[in-house]
Enzyme design. Structure first.
Site, PDB file in Angstrom:
ATOM      1  N   GLU A 109      -4.987   4.829  -7.364  1.00  0.00           N
ATOM      2  CA  GLU A 109      -4.427   6.106  -6.888  1.00  0.00           C
ATOM      3  C   GLU A 109      -5.390   7.277  -7.088  1.00  0.00           C
ATOM      4  O   GLU A 109      -5.264   8.294  -6.417  1.00  0.00           O
ATOM      5  CB  GLU A 109      -3.077   6.396  -7.526  1.00  0.00           C
ATOM      6  CG  GLU A 109      -3.066   6.666  -8.991  1.00  0.00           C
ATOM      7  CD  GLU A 109      -1.651   7.040  -9.477  1.00  0.00           C
ATOM      8  OE1 GLU A 109      -0.857   7.577  -8.708  1.00  0.00           O
ATOM      9  OE2 GLU A 109      -1.367   6.783 -10.654  1.00  0.00           O
TER      10      GLU A 109
ATOM     11  N   LYS B 173      -3.440   3.062 -11.652  1.00  0.00           N
ATOM     12  CA  LYS B 173      -4.263   4.229 -12.026  1.00  0.00           C
ATOM     13  C   LYS B 173      -5.570   4.227 -11.239  1.00  0.00           C
ATOM     14  O   LYS B 173      -5.981   5.226 -10.677  1.00  0.00           O
ATOM     15  CB  LYS B 173      -4.566   4.196 -13.527  1.00  0.00           C
ATOM     16  CG  LYS B 173      -3.424   4.641 -14.393  1.00  0.00           C
ATOM     17  CD  LYS B 173      -3.240   6.122 -14.347  1.00  0.00           C
ATOM     18  CE  LYS B 173      -1.912   6.702 -13.861  1.00  0.00           C
ATOM     19  NZ  LYS B 173      -0.833   6.033 -13.392  1.00  0.00           N
TER      20      LYS B 173
ATOM     21  N   ARG C 155       2.028  20.221  -6.822  1.00  0.00           N
ATOM     22  CA  ARG C 155       3.272  19.838  -6.120  1.00  0.00           C
ATOM     23  C   ARG C 155       3.044  19.699  -4.627  1.00  0.00           C
ATOM     24  O   ARG C 155       3.900  19.253  -3.894  1.00  0.00           O
ATOM     25  CB  ARG C 155       4.384  20.852  -6.377  1.00  0.00           C
ATOM     26  CG  ARG C 155       4.886  20.894  -7.800  1.00  0.00           C
ATOM     27  CD  ARG C 155       5.987  21.922  -7.938  1.00  0.00           C
ATOM     28  NE  ARG C 155       7.160  21.512  -7.186  1.00  0.00           N
ATOM     29  CZ  ARG C 155       8.158  20.796  -7.699  1.00  0.00           C
ATOM     30  NH1 ARG C 155       8.091  20.416  -8.952  1.00  0.00           N
ATOM     31  NH2 ARG C 155       9.197  20.445  -6.986  1.00  0.00           N
TER      32      ARG C 155
ATOM     33  N   HIS D 185      -2.255 -19.071  -8.168  1.00  0.00           N
ATOM     34  CA  HIS D 185      -1.388 -19.172  -6.963  1.00  0.00           C
ATOM     35  C   HIS D 185      -1.864 -18.233  -5.862  1.00  0.00           C
ATOM     36  O   HIS D 185      -1.068 -17.725  -5.087  1.00  0.00           O
ATOM     37  CB  HIS D 185       0.061 -18.849  -7.355  1.00  0.00           C
ATOM     38  CG  HIS D 185       0.593 -19.765  -8.407  1.00  0.00           C
ATOM     39  ND1 HIS D 185       0.953 -21.070  -8.144  1.00  0.00           N
ATOM     40  CD2 HIS D 185       0.766 -19.589  -9.735  1.00  0.00           C
ATOM     41  CE1 HIS D 185       1.365 -21.646  -9.262  1.00  0.00           C
ATOM     42  NE2 HIS D 185       1.254 -20.780 -10.242  1.00  0.00           N
TER      43      HIS D 185
ATOM     44  N   LYS E  66       2.955  14.994  -6.989  1.00  0.00           N
ATOM     45  CA  LYS E  66       3.304  14.747  -8.383  1.00  0.00           C
ATOM     46  C   LYS E  66       4.699  14.156  -8.527  1.00  0.00           C
ATOM     47  O   LYS E  66       4.924  13.268  -9.314  1.00  0.00           O
ATOM     48  CB  LYS E  66       3.217  16.032  -9.208  1.00  0.00           C
ATOM     49  CG  LYS E  66       3.538  15.839 -10.688  1.00  0.00           C
ATOM     50  CD  LYS E  66       2.632  14.808 -11.334  1.00  0.00           C
ATOM     51  CE  LYS E  66       3.075  14.433 -12.739  1.00  0.00           C
ATOM     52  NZ  LYS E  66       2.359  13.217 -13.208  1.00  0.00           N
TER      53      LYS E  66
ATOM     54  N   CYS F 162       7.066  20.433  -2.383  1.00  0.00           N
ATOM     55  CA  CYS F 162       6.226  21.628  -2.349  1.00  0.00           C
ATOM     56  C   CYS F 162       6.457  22.451  -3.607  1.00  0.00           C
ATOM     57  O   CYS F 162       7.365  22.198  -4.374  1.00  0.00           O
ATOM     58  CB  CYS F 162       6.620  22.476  -1.138  1.00  0.00           C
ATOM     59  SG  CYS F 162       6.758  21.528   0.366  1.00  0.00           S
TER      60      CYS F 162
ATOM     61  N   GLU G 264      -0.215  -1.316 -14.338  1.00  0.00           N
ATOM     62  CA  GLU G 264      -0.429   0.136 -14.476  1.00  0.00           C
ATOM     63  C   GLU G 264      -1.920   0.470 -14.391  1.00  0.00           C
ATOM     64  O   GLU G 264      -2.312   1.432 -13.737  1.00  0.00           O
ATOM     65  CB  GLU G 264       0.161   0.626 -15.793  1.00  0.00           C
ATOM     66  CG  GLU G 264      -0.111   2.075 -16.133  1.00  0.00           C
ATOM     67  CD  GLU G 264       0.409   3.058 -15.078  1.00  0.00           C
ATOM     68  OE1 GLU G 264       1.200   2.666 -14.206  1.00  0.00           O
ATOM     69  OE2 GLU G 264      -0.035   4.228 -15.118  1.00  0.00           O
TER      70      GLU G 264
ATOM     71  N   TRP H  11       3.455  20.366   0.779  1.00  0.00           N
ATOM     72  CA  TRP H  11       3.091  18.955   0.953  1.00  0.00           C
ATOM     73  C   TRP H  11       3.898  18.519   2.169  1.00  0.00           C
ATOM     74  O   TRP H  11       5.113  18.328   2.068  1.00  0.00           O
ATOM     75  CB  TRP H  11       3.457  18.164  -0.298  1.00  0.00           C
ATOM     76  CG  TRP H  11       3.012  16.734  -0.262  1.00  0.00           C
ATOM     77  CD1 TRP H  11       1.751  16.249  -0.095  1.00  0.00           C
ATOM     78  CD2 TRP H  11       3.855  15.583  -0.400  1.00  0.00           C
ATOM     79  NE1 TRP H  11       1.750  14.884  -0.120  1.00  0.00           N
ATOM     80  CE2 TRP H  11       3.018  14.441  -0.312  1.00  0.00           C
ATOM     81  CE3 TRP H  11       5.193  15.398  -0.581  1.00  0.00           C
ATOM     82  CZ2 TRP H  11       3.502  13.141  -0.403  1.00  0.00           C
ATOM     83  CZ3 TRP H  11       5.689  14.102  -0.678  1.00  0.00           C
ATOM     84  CH2 TRP H  11       4.845  12.997  -0.588  1.00  0.00           C
TER      85      TRP H  11
ATOM     86  N   ASN I 193      11.639  24.074  -0.248  1.00  0.00           N
ATOM     87  CA  ASN I 193      11.158  22.774  -0.710  1.00  0.00           C
ATOM     88  C   ASN I 193      12.278  21.784  -0.473  1.00  0.00           C
ATOM     89  O   ASN I 193      13.389  21.976  -0.959  1.00  0.00           O
ATOM     90  CB  ASN I 193      10.795  22.826  -2.199  1.00  0.00           C
ATOM     91  CG  ASN I 193      10.420  21.443  -2.729  1.00  0.00           C
ATOM     92  OD1 ASN I 193       9.942  20.604  -1.972  1.00  0.00           O
ATOM     93  ND2 ASN I 193      10.657  21.204  -4.001  1.00  0.00           N
ATOM     94  N   GLY I 194      12.003  20.730   0.303  1.00  0.00           N
ATOM     95  CA  GLY I 194      13.034  19.709   0.552  1.00  0.00           C
ATOM     96  C   GLY I 194      12.988  19.259   2.002  1.00  0.00           C
ATOM     97  O   GLY I 194      12.028  19.526   2.710  1.00  0.00           O
TER      98      GLY I 194
END
Ligand code: AGP
Length: 608
Positions: A488, A485, A27, A504, A603, A2, A481, A74, A98-99
């Site tokens: 997400e 991108k 965040r 395969h 983030k 958060c 990557e 969050w 936050n945590g």
């Protein structure tokens, strides 16, 4: 994970906190709230949803307050709702957190037995009742110390007490907390952009530290009450660097910032005459670096992809064996560590829980540790024995872009430092690799001119339900990557694969019009990759190629060809990534996705 912010001074605290929360929305943003003190009474406004919902609840009367705290959430414990939004209060104490409190259930049971009433499902609420319980018998600061000594887990707290209306208390344990210092005003937040437009003199709290702030006083002490002296540092990020700077989204701004970010990351790491790498600032001694016989590269997500690229560089150029692992796996392995190993944690935020746990795991075994990190003073940068800062500036968009390419440049510089010490490169090749690095920002600027072409491509493919990204050698992690991108931020299912692996299994996916993005360097993998492309062609797949090769076969077989002027197959990974970032961005835009704050993502993932 958060965003939290507190302010104490002479200005309109609620407005300052509200503005700060907007800068922290990346965040976490499923609910938000603010508390302030007016005539020594707590006033709280909070609600589910984004900051703009909270803004509608702020009335002018609240702006008479000069002390306030705020939170954008969050969710980890308790779904997004008005009741679960922070701040939480109990008997004149109010706080934001936050945590994750790992022992909150047993604390909640004990507090309920003491008669405390809970109105939320959060772990946070146990903290405020605990402080209130001790505050009835102890001074504010001591009550906080006693309460946090009962907590297990991670927490950054900012706390107010009606009985001490001129004081804010901040507590840091495994979640970031930074203090902003102005004459007669103090800020405290989980991240610098929250108050950067007001001040850039900061003090980073370390785990186990408590800050007691008045508008003209900062006292810091440990959980045992012992005062600690900490010097402020000056952050050279202007407020605009943390703003969007005229771009539609932080992500696009950060894609366009890559030439500058790369130049800043390279700056000061190569002697002005381009002859040698300079590395004493990292904190690794020459005699140590010469001894390393094994390197572990460990990270999460996009940073893990940088590790995979680093493996090719270090093994091929510095001739040191490298083991790459995902942090959440590494930390639980039973590793027979070798003597003279170096553990490198790569993390943009420096706060990713799994990466920190892997770092601590390596340290426990006495392994030398280096963090490649983008945030000055972040936990990883302070817990590792040495740190290589990427200077990409604040990366606000949840999808990492400039931090990733700067991580690759950092690994390239580190590789050259090893090669310089071990003499594993002929002089002329060493100097060519340095020259290539110094030329990289210019070429990155060139790649950005492909923007219009990428927009046209995005319009053609944005409705495709699936994508495959393929590459060989150092281009393989670029394929991973590119796929990450796209998935997400546009929510399209996209997979990255080693091109040699296609036969395969993944080739079963290919049918007419199925988009396959090939990342191809003009190196020893070119011919083999062209044969993979022929297999896709034979099944009428849509071949999109990103390459620096002018091979006419490659051009002929590609349905869409994005030419990128290259340098060498290691730094080409940076140049090839940029078009893939732009492709993901424009596809997501066309699909109406929230590019900077994709659903379900944060983030920096500061929880397991
Ligand atoms: C990157 O686009 C993702 N948002 C995510 O995978 C990120 O790279 C990962 O969470 C690691 O973050 P860090 O670099 O801050 O440790």
């Amino acid at each position: 994970m958060c965003g939290i912010i507190g302010y104490i001074g002479d200005k309109k605290a609620v407005s300052i906190v509200l503005e700060g929360l907007k800068k922290l929305e990346y965040r976490g943003y499923d609910s938000a709230g603010i508390a302030c003190l007016i005539d020594e009474k707590i006033k709280i406004i909070k609600c589910k949803g984004k900051i703009k919902n909270l803004e509608t609840l702020v009335d002018e009367q609240l702006n008479s307050s000069t002390i306030a705290i705020g939170h954008t959430r969050w969710a980890t414990h308790g779904k997004p709702s008005d009741e679960n939004a922070h701040p939480h209060c109990s008997g004149g104490i109010v706080l934001v957190h936050n945590g994750i409190i790992e022992n909150y259930a047993e604390l909640k049971r004990e507090l309920k037995k003491d008669g405390y009433k809970f109105i939320s499902e959060t772990d946070t609420e146990v903290i405020v009742h605990l402080i209130r319980k001790y505050r009835d018998k102890l001074p504010f600061e001591e009550a906080v110390r006693k309460a946090v000594s009962k907590l297990k887990g991670s927490y950054a707290l900012v706390i107010m007490d009606e009985r001490e209306p001129d004081r804010l208390i901040g507590v840091r344990m495994e979640s970031p907390l930074v203090i902003g210092i102005l004459n007669g005003e103090k800020f405290i937040a989980s991240d610098i952009p929250a108050f950067l437009s007001y001040c850039n003199r900061v003090i980073f709290l370390d785990d186990g530290e408590i800050a007691s702030l008045k508008k003209s006083e900062v006292r810091i002490y440990n959980f045992q009450g012992k005062e600690k002296k900490k010097n402020p540092v000056t952050i050279n990020w202007t407020a605009s660097m943390a703003e969007k700077g005229g771009f539609k989204h932080f992500m696009l701004k950060e894609i366009y910032e890559q030439p500058r970010a790369l130049a800043d990351t390279i700056r000061g790491r190569i002697l002005p005459d381009g002859s040698r790498v300079v590395f004493k600032e990292w904190g690794l001694k020459e005699e140590e670096m010469e001894k390393f016989k094994k390197i572990y590269l460990v990270a999460c997500g996009t940073s893990y992809h940088a590790c995979l690229i680093g493996k090719y560089m270090i093994e091929n150029i510095a001739k040191i064996p490298v083991e790459v692992d995902i942090a959440s796996e590494f930390r639980y392995r039973n590793i027979p560590f070798q003597e003279d190993s170096l553990f490198i944690a790569i993390s943009q935020s420096g706060e990713t829980a799994d990466t920190l746990a892997a770092l601590r795991f390596a340290k426990k075994y006495g392994i030398k540790t280096l963090a490649i990190c983008n945030v000055l003073g972040s936990t990883a940068s302070r817990e590792a024995d040495a740190v290589f800062y990427t200077h990409s500036g604040p990366e606000i968009g949840v999808a990492s872009t400039k931090a990733f390419t700067c991580q690759i440049s950092a690994l390239y510089i580190l590789t050259l430092a090893f090669a310089q010490l071990k003499g594993t490169l002929q002089k002329d090749l060493f100097h060519k690799f340095i020259k290539d690095l110094l030329h990289l920002p210019t070429l990155a600027e060139e790649v950005l001119k492909l923007d219009d072409k990428i927009q046209i491509l995005a319009k053609e493919v944005y409705r495709k339900p699936n994508f495959l990204y393929l590459g060989r050698g150092p281009a393989y992690p670029v394929a991973l990557e590119g796929a990450l991108k796209l998935k997400e931020i546009s929510y399209i299912h996209a997979e990255g694969y080693a091109a040699g692996e296609m036969k395969h299994g993944p080739i079963a996916l290919v049918e007419e019009g199925f988009p396959v993005v090939f990342v191809v360097s003009s190196d020893q993998y070119l011919e083999k990759t062209i044969s993979n492309m022929e297999e896709i062609k034979a099944r009428d797949g849509l071949i999109i190629t990103v390459s620096d090769s002018k091979d006419e076969k490659l051009n002929r077989i590609s349905d869409r060809f994005i030419y990128v002027e290259g340098i060498n197959s290691y730094l080409n990974t940076i140049l090839f990534t940029i078009p893939l970032q732009l492709l993901a961005y424009y596809v997501a835009l066309l699909r109406g996705c929230d590019v900077d704050q994709p659903r379900n993502l944060a983030k920096s993932v500061t929880v397991e």
